[in-house]
Design an enzyme around this catalytic site. Structure first.
Site, PDB file in Angstrom:
ATOM      1  N   SER A 192      -0.513  54.078  -6.679  1.00  0.00           N
ATOM      2  CA  SER A 192      -1.809  54.466  -7.230  1.00  0.00           C
ATOM      3  C   SER A 192      -2.188  55.884  -6.793  1.00  0.00           C
ATOM      4  O   SER A 192      -1.397  56.794  -7.004  1.00  0.00           O
ATOM      5  CB  SER A 192      -2.853  53.417  -6.821  1.00  0.00           C
ATOM      6  OG  SER A 192      -3.874  53.417  -7.755  1.00  0.00           O
ATOM      7  N   LYS A 196       0.261  59.306  -6.788  1.00  0.00           N
ATOM      8  CA  LYS A 196       0.005  60.688  -7.215  1.00  0.00           C
ATOM      9  C   LYS A 196       0.405  61.623  -6.069  1.00  0.00           C
ATOM     10  O   LYS A 196       1.071  62.638  -6.278  1.00  0.00           O
ATOM     11  CB  LYS A 196      -1.483  60.907  -7.543  1.00  0.00           C
ATOM     12  CG  LYS A 196      -2.118  59.891  -8.522  1.00  0.00           C
ATOM     13  CD  LYS A 196      -3.587  60.246  -8.808  1.00  0.00           C
ATOM     14  CE  LYS A 196      -4.521  59.060  -9.056  1.00  0.00           C
ATOM     15  NZ  LYS A 196      -4.334  58.298 -10.236  1.00  0.00           N
ATOM     16  N   TRP A 283      -5.944  50.729 -17.026  1.00  0.00           N
ATOM     17  CA  TRP A 283      -6.648  51.909 -16.476  1.00  0.00           C
ATOM     18  C   TRP A 283      -5.623  53.016 -16.180  1.00  0.00           C
ATOM     19  O   TRP A 283      -5.869  54.187 -16.427  1.00  0.00           O
ATOM     20  CB  TRP A 283      -7.400  51.474 -15.216  1.00  0.00           C
ATOM     21  CG  TRP A 283      -8.355  52.453 -14.612  1.00  0.00           C
ATOM     22  CD1 TRP A 283      -8.325  52.927 -13.325  1.00  0.00           C
ATOM     23  CD2 TRP A 283      -9.522  53.051 -15.218  1.00  0.00           C
ATOM     24  NE1 TRP A 283      -9.383  53.779 -13.107  1.00  0.00           N
ATOM     25  CE2 TRP A 283     -10.125  53.872 -14.244  1.00  0.00           C
ATOM     26  CE3 TRP A 283     -10.096  52.978 -16.489  1.00  0.00           C
ATOM     27  CZ2 TRP A 283     -11.280  54.617 -14.493  1.00  0.00           C
ATOM     28  CZ3 TRP A 283     -11.256  53.730 -16.735  1.00  0.00           C
ATOM     29  CH2 TRP A 283     -11.828  54.528 -15.751  1.00  0.00           C
ATOM     30  N   HIS A 335      -2.609  45.769 -11.282  1.00  0.00           N
ATOM     31  CA  HIS A 335      -2.404  46.915 -10.405  1.00  0.00           C
ATOM     32  C   HIS A 335      -2.089  46.461  -8.972  1.00  0.00           C
ATOM     33  O   HIS A 335      -2.831  45.690  -8.394  1.00  0.00           O
ATOM     34  CB  HIS A 335      -3.734  47.692 -10.439  1.00  0.00           C
ATOM     35  CG  HIS A 335      -3.682  49.048  -9.866  1.00  0.00           C
ATOM     36  ND1 HIS A 335      -2.919  50.058 -10.423  1.00  0.00           N
ATOM     37  CD2 HIS A 335      -4.313  49.587  -8.802  1.00  0.00           C
ATOM     38  CE1 HIS A 335      -3.106  51.153  -9.714  1.00  0.00           C
ATOM     39  NE2 HIS A 335      -3.944  50.901  -8.724  1.00  0.00           N
TER      40      HIS A 335
HETATM   41  C1  GTR Z   1      -8.694  53.994  -9.019  1.00  0.00           C
HETATM   42  C2  GTR Z   1      -8.460  55.316  -9.644  1.00  0.00           C
HETATM   43  C3  GTR Z   1      -7.029  55.466  -9.996  1.00  0.00           C
HETATM   44  C4  GTR Z   1      -6.097  54.943  -8.914  1.00  0.00           C
HETATM   45  C5  GTR Z   1      -6.684  53.847  -8.051  1.00  0.00           C
HETATM   46  C6  GTR Z   1      -6.104  53.604  -6.677  1.00  0.00           C
HETATM   47  O1  GTR Z   1     -10.016  53.715  -8.790  1.00  0.00           O
HETATM   48  O2  GTR Z   1      -9.266  55.399 -10.750  1.00  0.00           O
HETATM   49  O3  GTR Z   1      -6.751  56.784 -10.352  1.00  0.00           O
HETATM   50  O4  GTR Z   1      -5.580  55.965  -8.177  1.00  0.00           O
HETATM   51  O5  GTR Z   1      -8.004  54.004  -7.825  1.00  0.00           O
HETATM   52  O6  GTR Z   1      -5.716  54.499  -5.957  1.00  0.00           O
HETATM   53  O7  GTR Z   1      -6.097  52.443  -6.304  1.00  0.00           O
END
Ligand code: GTR
Length: 354
Positions: A192, A196, A283, A335
């Site tokens: 997540s 990045k 998302w 996720h």
């Molecule tokens: C979310 C965000 C994403 C992702 C995620 C995470 O809220 O919108 O870009 O990076 O967090 O890191 O769990």
């Protein structure tokens, strides 16, 4: 079919090169653009990194591995910055390949790191907790942000992703000379937001031979143009501190970006990259993550590498494509970084680099 889908995204084309020397120049320019417009300028490298063993256990996992609780102290711009790292290194006759994990957790193993599977496959894992580097918020006055950034939020000042990436590079520094580990085969992995950060680390530091971005989504592996779910407006509103302030100008103006995120993946070429998606993670947008692999592939092909090898259709749940220089899988569910994802990474790493 996939080329048609890509056409709809109207991506800026990747620069065409014909040799690795040419690619190095092009790569540096592209990286500079990403830094100036999205992640911020890189932090200075460390003058030195010293590794202190705080505790160790030579009988970890019932005798299969050596566990370490370490403290890394980096000397940077005349100042010291230190942070904890935990590691497991399997007992093998030859130095083993390793993962550097930018992690949401403090310890090894943890909910997102099946250490026994990693060790059984013959890999070491070194993990650090991301907020031990800098807080995950708009505070730029403490931790690494306070030390090196001095609160700077000018247009191209580094955001938090850049700082977590910096720390992964410092772990890489420590691995240049760590007992039982082969520094020529080290992957950086994150999930997540930390996926990045892993991509940024892999773009900055060619010592990482494999870069793994698990469900990194918006401003990670996913294409920005035509993306569903989170977009630049949403991410820079909620998490402006992950990026340089200049990135906010692209909110709702994805078309004006001089690059798209497939070029960030391409910065891994000719090394290896791995992208994964989860079917319910809309998302992050699995389709935009997958198409990014397709769009990045020519960067590898131009260098005589296989690029991305997948059928000419969108992925189905359960698909895993590991033949090429870019690996990809789409697993069922929400996720998260699961053991199932790790088993795919391990298979890909073993297949290409073990
Ligand atoms: C979310 C965000 C994403 C992702 C995620 C995470 O809220 O919108 O870009 O990076 O967090 O890191 O769990």
């Amino acid at each position: 079919m996939l080329q048609e889908k890509l056409k709809e995204r109207t991506l800026p084309p990747l620069p065409v090169v014909s040799s690795e020397e040419e690619w190095e120049d092009v790569r540096k320019n592209l990286l500079r653009q990403f830094c100036r417009e999205e992640y911020g300028l890189p932090l200075p490298e460390a003058q030195s990194v010293t590794v202190q063993v705080i505790t160790e256990d030579t009988n970890c996992l019932a005798g299969k591995a050596h566990f370490y609780k370490l403290r890394l102290t980096t000397r940077v711009q005349g100042q010291d910055f230190s942070f904890p790292v935990e590691a497991v290194v399997p007992y093998r006759p030859e130095p083993v390949p390793a993962f550097v994990c930018i992690s949401f957790f403090e310890h090894v193993p943890n909910f997102s790191l099946p250490a026994e599977d990693v060790v059984d496959a013959g890999f070491a894992a070194f993990s650090f907790h991301y907020t031990d580097i800098t807080t995950d918020d708009g505070d730029f006055s403490t931790g690494l942000a306070g030390l090196l950034g001095k609160g700077d939020r000018s247009e191209e000042a580094p955001g938090k992703l850049m700082m977590w990436a910096w720390a992964a590079q410092r772990v890489m520094d420590a691995l240049q000379n760590f007992p039982g580990v082969d520094p020529a085969r080290v992957a950086v992995v994150g999930h997540s937001r930390l996926g990045k950060a892993a991509l940024v680390a892999g773009a900055l530091d060619t010592r990482f031979t494999l870069v793994i971005a698990n469900e990194s989504g918006c401003s990670g592996a996913a294409l920005s143009r035509g993306k569903i779910g989170e977009d630049i407006r949403a991410i820079t509103k909620t998490f402006p501190f992950w990026f340089c302030p200049a990135y906010g100008a692209y909110a709702g103006r994805e078309e004006e970006l001089p690059f798209d995120q497939h070029a960030l993946l391409a910065l891994c070429a000719p090394r290896y990259a791995y992208v994964c998606s989860a079917s319910e993670d809309l998302w992050a947008d699995p389709t935009s993550e997958f198409l990014s692999c397709v769009a990045a592939s020519p960067a590898w092909k131009a260098l005589g590498k296989p690029g991305f090898s997948a059928p000419d259709r969108l992925p189905e749940v359960g698909d895993a494509f590991g033949d090429g220089s870019i690996g990809y899988h789409l697993r069922a569910g929400a996720h998260g970084l699961l053991r199932e994802d790790w088993l795919h990474f391990l298979a890909f790493f073993r297949r290409h680099l073990a």
